[in-house]
Each structure stands twice: as structure tokens, then as C-alpha cells.
Design an enzyme around this catalytic site. Structure first.
Site, PDB file in Angstrom:
ATOM      1  CG  ASN A 110      -1.249  -1.271   1.284  1.00 40.49           C
ATOM      2  OD1 ASN A 110      -2.290  -1.786  -0.138  1.00 40.49           O
ATOM      3  ND2 ASN A 110      -2.292  -1.555   2.104  1.00 40.49           N
ATOM      4  CG  HIS A 156     -21.840  37.972 -29.990  1.00 39.11           C
ATOM      5  ND1 HIS A 156     -22.292  37.064 -28.795  1.00 39.11           N
ATOM      6  CD2 HIS A 156     -21.004  38.682 -29.783  1.00 39.11           C
ATOM      7  CE1 HIS A 156     -22.547  38.011 -27.652  1.00 39.11           C
ATOM      8  NE2 HIS A 156     -22.429  38.899 -28.255  1.00 39.11           N
ATOM      9  CD  GLU A 290     -11.149  17.923 -38.580  1.00 34.55           C
ATOM     10  OE1 GLU A 290     -11.361  16.724 -38.228  1.00 34.55           O
ATOM     11  OE2 GLU A 290     -11.936  18.511 -38.973  1.00 34.55           O
TER      12      GLU A 290
END
Ligand code: ARG
Length: 461
Positions: A110, A156, A290
């Protein structure tokens, strides 16, 4: 099947269970870190008198041999082991006999796996940072060369006001600079050592945790053994920083795809970074941009997935935590690949400066400046806004740019206009009068560029 824990079992593990549980297929990735951690542990055990010097040297030599053989390809890491920890221990015992069985004294898988993952990702944080630095250098070069390259700035996705290419690139410079600073913060917070936490409650051996932390380049040991074995915050932070890097790259890719489109033609992606179509001979596609945009989803997915995995885990270690590895490894490889490819694409891209300039000129990006001209001649801004609005309408009807109107046409709408209107609304004037800190005007931009130059040089050291 080579397992470390057969003692209390009376049956062999079911094959499917064995495979479901095993992690060797992916934790082999940090074989080097696993062995480095073991070597530090063994040095400390000997310093504390828990191992003899002879045992220490034998173990160190054994691990060193395994490391060299793995790196040279002589010793393949195969699926017959449950995990990388078993692989190393089993091979060590094979090589040096009984002394090898003492390696795991005062340690659990661990704290071992917590250490390995931290060591691995610590290096990767630095690598990611180095790749971002290269990207910033490319951006910096484009900025330096383009303080006078005028293009439209958009809101925009509509042409708004003229800016320069240097200014546009500068926005991404800021983003990737912040990404680097996030990585630095993460490094600072993660660089504490879990080794010595044992399974969850420390150990009864007199370990020197400060010493192992120092040997492994950590600032110090983690201060709670339960937290040390079950903390994966640094992976969440790293994934979050990587998701942000991808988000930035993806936005940039989106712009490049738009700019590369037949309609815009602001840029031309180099042939080496474009692909063709199997059917349409004329096509040159921006596949790399892309793909980077597309791969962003994987990294977001890894972040969400790990957050979800961790949210229900009680203290301390639970096997769910094994799920951290594939996600993080995949995200790291994805991000590193994307940053490197993107940097190459940007470095070779061609900016079509005339097109950009033309586009700025023909999109009324100087309309605000025409209104400001009227304001400077005593017209209240709201009235000036209305006058220029009517001018724009006139231009649209007559398919002209503001710069193309004759003085008579100007004065027909407002007698306030004089011959100096042309100078006042030229693209160069519009940009270069914007001189507030962070604005695109050449002088303002040059101050920022000097600041970035110092930043990039400062990071050399
Ligand atoms: N493969 C495990 C992991 O990645 C290593 C730790 C195993 N510990 C355990 N108690 N089973 O988390």
C-alpha cells in the site's frame, strides 16, 4: 501465477479472479520507480540496523541487475506476475536467494504503490511542463513577428474590433502560462513521501522516514500514515490541470479549424500536419487539430472517472485505488502527445496576413472608432452610436467599407465628419491607439512581449 500472499489460502485463485485482480499489464509502466523506491527503502533499513550492510549490498546489486536487464530487454515483464512489486521481489529472490526475502521488511504494497505512483507522476508533471514551455516559445516567436499583423477580433464569432495576430496569440500565451503555474503548485503539494506508512498504521520497526524521503527527492514524509496510503488528491489535481490544458488546446484547435476553412483562409496548415481524403482529391483536412479537440473528452473522462471512484472509499487503502493508474497513464500520454503535436503544427502553420487584414477592413471592425471620432468632436456617445449605425447600414446597402465612403457620403449623414476621419478609422490607428495594459496597440504589446521574454528566460534556470 506468482503471488506474494499464498500462506493463509487453501485454494488456488480462480483464473478469472486472478486476471481481474492483476495490475501487471499497466503498473509495469513504473518499474523503474518501483525499484528506485525499493533501493531507498533498503538503504534506510541498513542505516537503521534492520538489515546488515552485506544484505543491503546484495539486495541493491540484485535490484540494479534486474533494472538493467529490464531496460536492455533481457528480462521482459510478463503477465505471470500479479503486479510490478511481485515481479521485482520474485526476481530478486531468484537472483540472490534468502536476502531477497528481506526486501519487504517494514513495508506494505500500500505504501509502496502510493510511492511508485507519486514518483511516476512527479516526473510526468515536469515533462508536461517542459512541453508547455516549448509551446510557449513557439507562441512567443509568432507574437514577436506579428505586432503589426492586423486581423479582426471576434465576439459571438462576429467581427468586432481590429486586433493583431500577436495579441490573439498572447491570449493563448496567458492560458498556457497559467497551466504551467498550476503544474508547479501541484508539484509543490504532491512532493511528500508516503513510504514508511506501511499498510495503514506505520510499522513497529524504527524506520527513518525523513531519510527515505530525502533519498527520493521529497520535501519530507507525509504526516499521517492513513492519508499517505489513500491520498490520491494529487492525481485529481493533475488530471484537472491536464483537463484544463486540453480545454485550452481544444479552443485553439477550434479556431485553427475555422481559420483553415475555405471561407476564412486565415491560415494554411502545413502539408506535414494535414491529411487528405480517400475520395475527394481537392481536400486537405485539419485532422490533427480535430483529433486534439476530440481527445479532450478522454481527459475530462479520466478526471470524472477518478473523482467518482474515490468518492465512496473509506479509509484507508481499498483496491478501488488500483483504478487510478490506467486513467492517469492514458491522460498523461494523451496530453503529452497532443501538446507536442500541436506545437509542431503551430510552428509550421502559415498565416495569410493579407486575408486577415482584408477581413478586418471589411467587417466594420472600425465602427467603434468612427463613433469615438464623433465623441471627440463633441457628439454624445449615444448619438454617435446611432450615426455610425446609419453609416454602416448605408455601407451594407452599397457594399462598401467605412474607409471607402467619400467625405460627401459621410457628411450627408453627419456634418461633424472632416477629412481626418480616414486617418482616424484606419486599421493601424484603431489598433495602435489601444494602449492600455493588455490591449493590442503596438507599444502596449511590446511591453507585454518584454515581460514574456523575461518569463521564458527566467524559467531557463
Ligand atoms: N496493484 C495495487 C494497486 O495498484 C497495489 C497495492 C496492492 N495492495 C493491496 N493491499 N492489495 O493499488
Amino acid at each position: 501465477m506468482a503471488q506474494l500472499w499464498g500462506g493463509r489460502f487453501t485454494k488456488e485463485t480462480d483464473q478469472l479472479v486472478y486476471r481481474f485482480n492483476a495490475s501487471i499489464s499497466f503498473d509495469r509502466k513504473f518499474y523503474r520507480q518501483d525499484m528506485e523506491g525499493s533501493m531507498a527503502h533498503v538503504r534506510m533499513l541498513a542505516k537503521q540496523g534492520i538489515l546488515t550492510e552485506q544484505e543491503r549490498d546484495k539486495i541493491l546489486e540484485g535490484i540494479q541487475g534486474i533494472l538493467e536487464d529490464v531496460e536492455s530487454g533481457k528480462l521482459p515483464i510478463t503477465d505471470q506476475y500479479e503486479d510490478i512489486h511481485s515481479f521485482v521481489e520474485a526476481n530478486l529472490i531468484d537472483r540472490i536467494g534468502d536476502a531477497g526475502k528481506k526486501l519487504h521488511t517494514g513495508r506494505s504494497r500500500n505504501d509502496q504503490v502510493a510511492l511508485d505512483m507519486r514518483l511516476y507522476t512527479r516526473d510526468e508533471v515536469l515533462e508536461t511542463d517542459g512541453l508547455l514551455k516549448k509551446l510557449l516559445n513557439v507562441l512567443f516567436g509568432i507574437m514577436e513577428r506579428n505586432t503589426e499583423t492586423i486581423m479582426p477580433g471576434f465576439t459571438h464569432l462576429q467581427k468586432a474590433q481590429p486586433i493583431t495576430l500577436a495579441h490573439h496569440m498572447g491570449a493563448y500565451f496567458e492560458m498556457f502560462k497559467r497551466d504551467r503555474s498550476r503544474l508547479k503548485d501541484i508539484y509543490e503539494r504532491m512532493n511528500y513521501c508516503p513510504l514508511g506508512a506501511g499498510a495503514l498504521a506505520g510499522t513497529t520497526y524504527p524506520l527513518d522516514r525523513e531519510y527515505t524521503a530525502e533519498l527520493l527527492g521529497f520535501y519530507g514524509p507525509m504526516l499521517n500514515s492513513m492519508d499517505a496510503v489513500s491520498d490520491r488528491d494529487y492525481l485529481i489535481e493533475y488530471l484537472s490541470a491536464m483537463a484544463t490544458i486540453m480545454m485550452h488546446l481544444s479552443r485553439f484547435c477550434e479556431e485553427i479549424i475555422i481559420w483553415n476553412s475555405n471561407e476564412y483562409r486565415f491560415v494554411e496548415i502545413d502539408d506535414a500536419y494535414s491529411t487528405g481524403s480517400s475520395i475527394m482529391p481537392q481536400k486537405k483536412n485539419p485532422d490533427i487539430a480535430e483529433l486534439v479537440r476530440g481527445k479532450t473528452g478522454r481527459v475530462y473522462g479520466a478526471l470524472t472517472s477518478l473523482l467518482t471512484t474515490l468518492k465512496g472509499i473509506p479509509l484507508a487503502y481499498n483496491k478501488d485505488m488500483q483504478e487510478d493508474k490506467e486513467l492517469v497513464f492514458d491522460a498523461i500520454d494523451t496530453v503529452k502527445g497532443c501538446v507536442a503535436l500541436f506545437t509542431g503544427m503551430l510552428d509550421t502553420i502559415r498565416f495569410c496576413k493579407e486575408r486577415m487584414n482584408d477581413s478586418a477592413r471589411h467587417g466594420f471592425t472600425n465602427a467603434t472608432d468612427a463613433a469615438d471620432y464623433l465623441v471627440n468632436h463633441g457628439v454624445p456617445f449615444r448619438d454617435a452610436h446611432g450615426i455610425v449605425g446609419r453609416l454602416v447600414l448605408y455601407c451594407i446597402e452599397h457594399q462598401k467599407a467605412l474607409d471607402d465612403l467619400s467625405l460627401e457620403e459621410y457628411r450627408a449623414i453627419s456634418p461633424v465628419f472632416e477629412g481626418d476621419i480616414y486617418e482616424a478609422i484606419s486599421m493601424e490607428t484603431c489598433v495602435n491607439r489601444r494602449l492600455t495594459v493588455g490591449a493590442p496597440g503596438k507599444e502596449a504589446m511590446e511591453t507585454v512581449i518584454e515581460n514574456y521574454r523575461a518569463y521564458l528566460q527566467d524559467q531557463e534556470g
